[in-house]
Design an enzyme around this catalytic site. Structure first.
Site, PDB file in Angstrom:
ATOM      1  N   ASP A  84       0.815  -1.207   0.000  1.00  0.00           N
ATOM      2  CA  ASP A  84       0.000   0.000   0.000  1.00  0.00           C
ATOM      3  C   ASP A  84       0.855   1.267   0.000  1.00  0.00           C
ATOM      4  O   ASP A  84       0.479   2.274  -0.605  1.00  0.00           O
ATOM      5  CB  ASP A  84      -0.925   0.011   1.216  1.00  0.00           C
ATOM      6  N   GLY A  85       2.015   1.226   0.667  1.00  0.00           N
ATOM      7  CA  GLY A  85       2.872   2.401   0.712  1.00  0.00           C
ATOM      8  C   GLY A  85       3.356   2.813  -0.669  1.00  0.00           C
ATOM      9  O   GLY A  85       3.387   4.005  -0.997  1.00  0.00           O
ATOM     10  N   ARG A  89       2.430   6.274  -2.687  1.00  0.00           N
ATOM     11  CA  ARG A  89       3.456   7.155  -3.249  1.00  0.00           C
ATOM     12  C   ARG A  89       3.165   7.446  -4.715  1.00  0.00           C
ATOM     13  O   ARG A  89       3.308   8.580  -5.188  1.00  0.00           O
ATOM     14  CB  ARG A  89       4.840   6.523  -3.096  1.00  0.00           C
ATOM     15  N   SER A 204      -7.092   1.217  12.953  1.00  0.00           N
ATOM     16  CA  SER A 204      -6.260   0.719  14.053  1.00  0.00           C
ATOM     17  C   SER A 204      -6.359   1.601  15.291  1.00  0.00           C
ATOM     18  O   SER A 204      -5.960   1.191  16.380  1.00  0.00           O
ATOM     19  CB  SER A 204      -4.798   0.608  13.603  1.00  0.00           C
TER      20      SER A 204
END
Length: 301
Positions: A84-85, A89, A204
């Site tokens: 996902d990072g 980006r 979370s």
């Protein structure tokens, strides 16, 4: 036609990266890679697909300045290789362009990326033929005012957060909605999340999961020191203002998990829903509930 490729730089992703470059070149499309992939020497030198593209003059490794100029020329698709990072980006690199974004999952969960490595041939074919659907997700933006002057603009797919810079410190924040103060809290941070980001940091921290097509914004305190400081779900046309009241300056502004700016006491952060959507390309059919069950490994039987 041009394709933008974002690479997480891991060795495991290199064969996938080379294969996608080769498949794209075979279809007479050019490839633009992000600076992170460009700086990975092994990715540049060991994949035969990448080398042949360089020799053919169709693959371009760009620095950040050149990449920014190239974004002004339309892409037919953006493909991320990673988790996902990496996808986030890429979304930032291509923000406000309307480019359909696809993600090949090389991460642990990959909630935003739904293409498995064995499906990359079909992915490229689907892109070439236009056989995919588009999901339009609205981002979140923020404008930082200091001493009555705007000093910074921010943008995110998932969330914008104000967080403590030093462990053991708390952040003091006032939260205003449409000019009315609704929270005055000490906490580890506060999250302003999109519907897309409801399954990320917000989740979370005790925030609700909302379906991505819902037009809402979430305000979620992180470990608040007040009994009744609970998450708030707002229509996405509400005005949200955060004011930093911490006496020290150990506070940072983050977008999608990346630190963007050090904040000072008295700084005001105005958050709004972005006007230009982020376009998620989808080649697989399935509902969001099924996606939740699969990615979070929910026990349903």
């Amino acid at each position: 036609m041009r394709v933008y490729i974002a690479h997480n730089g891991c060795l495991e992703a290199e064969p996938i990266y080379g294969t996608i470059c080769e498949l794209v070149a075979q279809r007479k499309m050019s490839v633009i890679t992000d600076p992170h992939a460009r700086n990975n020497e092994s990715a540049r030198n060991t994949d035969s697909g990448v080398v042949s593209l360089n020799q053919a003059g169709r693959n371009k490794y760009l620095d950040q300045e050149t990449t920014s100029r190239s974004i002004n020329v339309p892409f037919c698709a953006g493909i991320s290789i990673g988790g996902d990072g990496t996808f986030l980006r890429m979304a930032r690199d291509l923000k406000n362009t309307g480019t359909p974004l696809f993600g090949v999952n090389m991460g642990r969960m990959g909630f935003l990326v739904d293409i498995e490595p064995e499906d990359i041939v079909n992915l490229v074919e689907n892109i070439v033929k236009g056989e995919y659907t588009e999901e339009k997700r609205l981002p979140i933006t923020a404008s930082v005012q200091r001493g009555g002057k705007k000093i910074h603009d921010e943008w995110a797919v998932n969330e914008i957060t104000i967080e403590r810079k030093v462990e053991g410190k708390v952040v003091d924040i006032e939260v205003f909605v449409d000019g009315c103060r609704v929270m005055d809290i000490s906490c580890n941070g506060i999250i302003i999340a999109t519907a897309t980001g409801s399954t990320a940091y917000s989740f979370s921290s005790g925030g609700p999961i909302v379906w991505p097509e819902m037009k809402v914004t979430l305000v979620v305190p992180v470990s608040p020191h007040e009994l009744f400081a609970k998450p708030i779900v707002l229509p996405d046309n509400r005005s949200i203002l955060l004011k930093v009241t911490s006496r020290d300056n150990k506070v940072v502004l983050c977008s999608d998990g990346q630190v963007r700016l050090c904040l000072q006491s008295g700084d005001e952060i105005a958050c709004h829903v972005g006007k230009v959507p982020v376009v998620f390309g989808r080649v697989k059919k399935g509902c969001f509930a099924e996606h939740l069950v699969k990615k979070f490994n929910l026990q349903t039987a």
